[in-house]
Every structure is written in C-alpha cells, then in structure tokens.
Design a protein around this motif. Structure first.
Motif, PDB file in Angstrom:
ATOM      1  N   TYR A  77       8.620 -60.234  28.823  1.00  0.00           N
ATOM      2  CA  TYR A  77       7.483 -61.084  29.155  1.00  0.00           C
ATOM      3  C   TYR A  77       7.387 -62.198  28.112  1.00  0.00           C
ATOM      4  O   TYR A  77       7.572 -61.956  26.920  1.00  0.00           O
ATOM      5  CB  TYR A  77       6.172 -60.293  29.120  1.00  0.00           C
ATOM      6  N   VAL A  78       7.053 -63.394  28.548  1.00  0.00           N
ATOM      7  CA  VAL A  78       6.872 -64.503  27.617  1.00  0.00           C
ATOM      8  C   VAL A  78       5.518 -65.159  27.884  1.00  0.00           C
ATOM      9  O   VAL A  78       5.138 -65.351  29.035  1.00  0.00           O
ATOM     10  CB  VAL A  78       8.018 -65.534  27.754  1.00  0.00           C
ATOM     11  N   PRO A  79       4.754 -65.488  26.839  1.00  0.00           N
ATOM     12  CA  PRO A  79       3.485 -66.177  27.073  1.00  0.00           C
ATOM     13  C   PRO A  79       3.721 -67.602  27.566  1.00  0.00           C
ATOM     14  O   PRO A  79       4.730 -68.231  27.240  1.00  0.00           O
ATOM     15  CB  PRO A  79       2.818 -66.170  25.696  1.00  0.00           C
ATOM     16  N   ILE A  80       2.779 -68.105  28.350  1.00  0.00           N
ATOM     17  CA  ILE A  80       2.860 -69.473  28.842  1.00  0.00           C
ATOM     18  C   ILE A  80       1.474 -70.108  28.743  1.00  0.00           C
ATOM     19  O   ILE A  80       0.459 -69.444  28.969  1.00  0.00           O
ATOM     20  CB  ILE A  80       3.384 -69.519  30.297  1.00  0.00           C
ATOM     21  N   ASP A  81       1.449 -71.374  28.377  1.00  0.00           N
ATOM     22  CA  ASP A  81       0.209 -72.125  28.214  1.00  0.00           C
ATOM     23  C   ASP A  81       0.064 -73.098  29.370  1.00  0.00           C
ATOM     24  O   ASP A  81       0.832 -74.048  29.492  1.00  0.00           O
ATOM     25  CB  ASP A  81       0.255 -72.881  26.878  1.00  0.00           C
ATOM     26  N   LEU A  82      -0.918 -72.839  30.233  1.00  0.00           N
ATOM     27  CA  LEU A  82      -1.198 -73.738  31.358  1.00  0.00           C
ATOM     28  C   LEU A  82      -2.558 -74.411  31.181  1.00  0.00           C
ATOM     29  O   LEU A  82      -3.185 -74.831  32.155  1.00  0.00           O
ATOM     30  CB  LEU A  82      -1.149 -72.961  32.681  1.00  0.00           C
ATOM     31  N   SER A  83      -2.996 -74.523  29.943  1.00  0.00           N
ATOM     32  CA  SER A  83      -4.303 -75.101  29.672  1.00  0.00           C
ATOM     33  C   SER A  83      -4.269 -76.626  29.744  1.00  0.00           C
ATOM     34  O   SER A  83      -3.201 -77.249  29.716  1.00  0.00           O
ATOM     35  CB  SER A  83      -4.788 -74.671  28.290  1.00  0.00           C
ATOM     36  N   ASP A  84      -5.470 -77.195  29.801  1.00  0.00           N
ATOM     37  CA  ASP A  84      -5.565 -78.653  29.860  1.00  0.00           C
ATOM     38  C   ASP A  84      -5.162 -79.312  28.546  1.00  0.00           C
ATOM     39  O   ASP A  84      -5.001 -80.531  28.479  1.00  0.00           O
ATOM     40  CB  ASP A  84      -6.975 -79.093  30.274  1.00  0.00           C
ATOM     41  N   SER A  85      -4.978 -78.519  27.496  1.00  0.00           N
ATOM     42  CA  SER A  85      -4.557 -79.075  26.204  1.00  0.00           C
ATOM     43  C   SER A  85      -3.039 -79.060  26.014  1.00  0.00           C
ATOM     44  O   SER A  85      -2.540 -79.537  24.990  1.00  0.00           O
ATOM     45  CB  SER A  85      -5.227 -78.308  25.064  1.00  0.00           C
TER      46      SER A  85
END
Length: 228
Positions: A30-38
């Motif tokens: 598993y790998v983290p992913i950033d889908l935030s507006d930043s």
C-alpha cells in the motif's frame, strides 16, 4: 459511549490490522496518496475526469511498485466541486473527506473486517455519489457501530438482504468502475460510523468545515483498525 472512549475501543479491537481487501496482500504493498487541494501536482489534472484522475492514481501506484493507494481522511479536496450533490443544501461547501479511500482495480473483492450483519444497502446514483453502497452493523463487546462501503459494483447488492450475516474475512462485494460508482476511478470508500442518524444505505462521506468537529467524532479515522 463518549467519542474518546469509542476511539480507544477501536484501537483495541485487534493488535493486528483488520482487512477490507485481500489479507494476503501485505500492507507494504500500500502507498499513501495525496489528493488534497494543496497538492500542486494535481493542478494540471482534470480531477473531474475519472479517466484522467485514474491515470494519475495508477501512475502513482506504479511508480511506487505498489498495488493499492490509500488515504484521504480529513482531506480537503477540489474533486467535489464538479457535482452539485455536495453543495445543493449546504450553506458551506462540503469538501472534507471523512473516510479512507483505497484505490485499486475494478472488481477487486471487498471483505468484512469483522463479524457483521447487513444493516442496509442502496445504489446512490447522484453524479459524484457512492453508487452501490453497503452498510454493515457490528456488535463487539456490546458496542454497536457501523462500517460503510461505497463505490461498489452493481453485483454487490443484486442479491443482498438486510440482516444477512457475514463472518470476518468473508467477501461482501467487489469494486465498481466509473460507469456505476459515481464516475470515479475504482476505489473503496471505507468509513466507520458511530451513529447512523437514521440513514439507510447512505451516510455523508464528505462534510463542510462548519460540521467537521461532529463528524470527526462520529466517523473516526479508519486507520485505527486498518493500521495504515
């Protein structure tokens, strides 16, 4: 039970991770992913396009030699701007994600993390909504709580029955594709809910800032049981 006690209860459910995907697939895949507006790398991506967002997610998974991308709890996202479903009744924009997303291939089997019965299910067909959704009811040590599984396949709810029993580790459904899951790349929206507030087959998975404190307490971080 007070919210702080409920969180401690969740943390103590099992010293080992509970699984909603194949238990044979290690958390190291598993790998983290950033889908935030930043996340500036998303600025050039049309996040309203399931195909283009899917390519972004899949490239992230491939670049990290992973099988699943995960994250999103309390993430502020621009992706919901595409749909009036998230803003038609709110005085403030609903854009804070209150669950964990597990991004992986369509048709991926989904499993019950604990013994459960089907509380309710529904095909939530609004644009940008969950699509086929299952809510399981759990009773552990006389404490009742719920888990929600959004963006499933239509087959997942075709023959499902309210009250149906699932044992821990038993398959409850599979992931849908963009044609049925609210027009998203395939992923599981996994949410813990303390109080369903009378909802059936549906519960908000995205909230406005003004309501965040309530939802943080009512929908604790699923990482407490997934150990991500």
């Amino acid at each position: 039970m007070q919210s702080t006690n409920f969180i401690e209860f969740l943390k103590g459910l099992d010293p080992k991770p509970l699984y909603v995907l194949d238990k044979a697939m290690p958390l190291s895949s598993y790998v983290p992913i950033d889908l935030s507006d930043s996340n500036e790398s998303l600025n050039e991506i049309d996040v309203a396009s399931a195909e283009k967002l899917g390519a972004f997610v899949n490239n992230h998974i491939a670049n990290h030699n992973a099988k699943v991308a995960y994250g999103g709890y309390l993430e502020v996202r621009n992706i919901y701007k595409r749909s009036t479903h998230f803003n038609k009744q709110a005085k403030e924009e609903r854009n804070i994600h209150i669950a964990i997303d597990l991004w992986c291939e369509a048709k991926t089997p989904i499993y019950a993390p604990l013994n459960a019965k089907v509380h309710s299910f529904k095909n939530n067909t609004n644009y940008g909504d969950y699509g086929p959704t299952i809510i399981l009811e759990h009773n552990v040590e006389h404490i009742t709580f719920y888990t929600l599984y959004g963006h499933l396949s239509l087959e997942s709810i075709d023959t499902l029955k309210v009250g149906q029993i699932f044992e821990q580790g038993e398959q409850i459904g599979s992931l849908g594709d963009a044609a049925v899951n609210g027009n998203y790349p395939p992923h599981l929206h996994f949410q813990i809910i303390r109080d369903l507030q009378g909802n059936l087959g549906d519960y908000p998975g995205v909230c406005a800032k003004q309501n965040l404190e309530f939802y943080k307490q009512n929908c604790p971080d699923p990482s407490y049981i997934l150990h991500l």
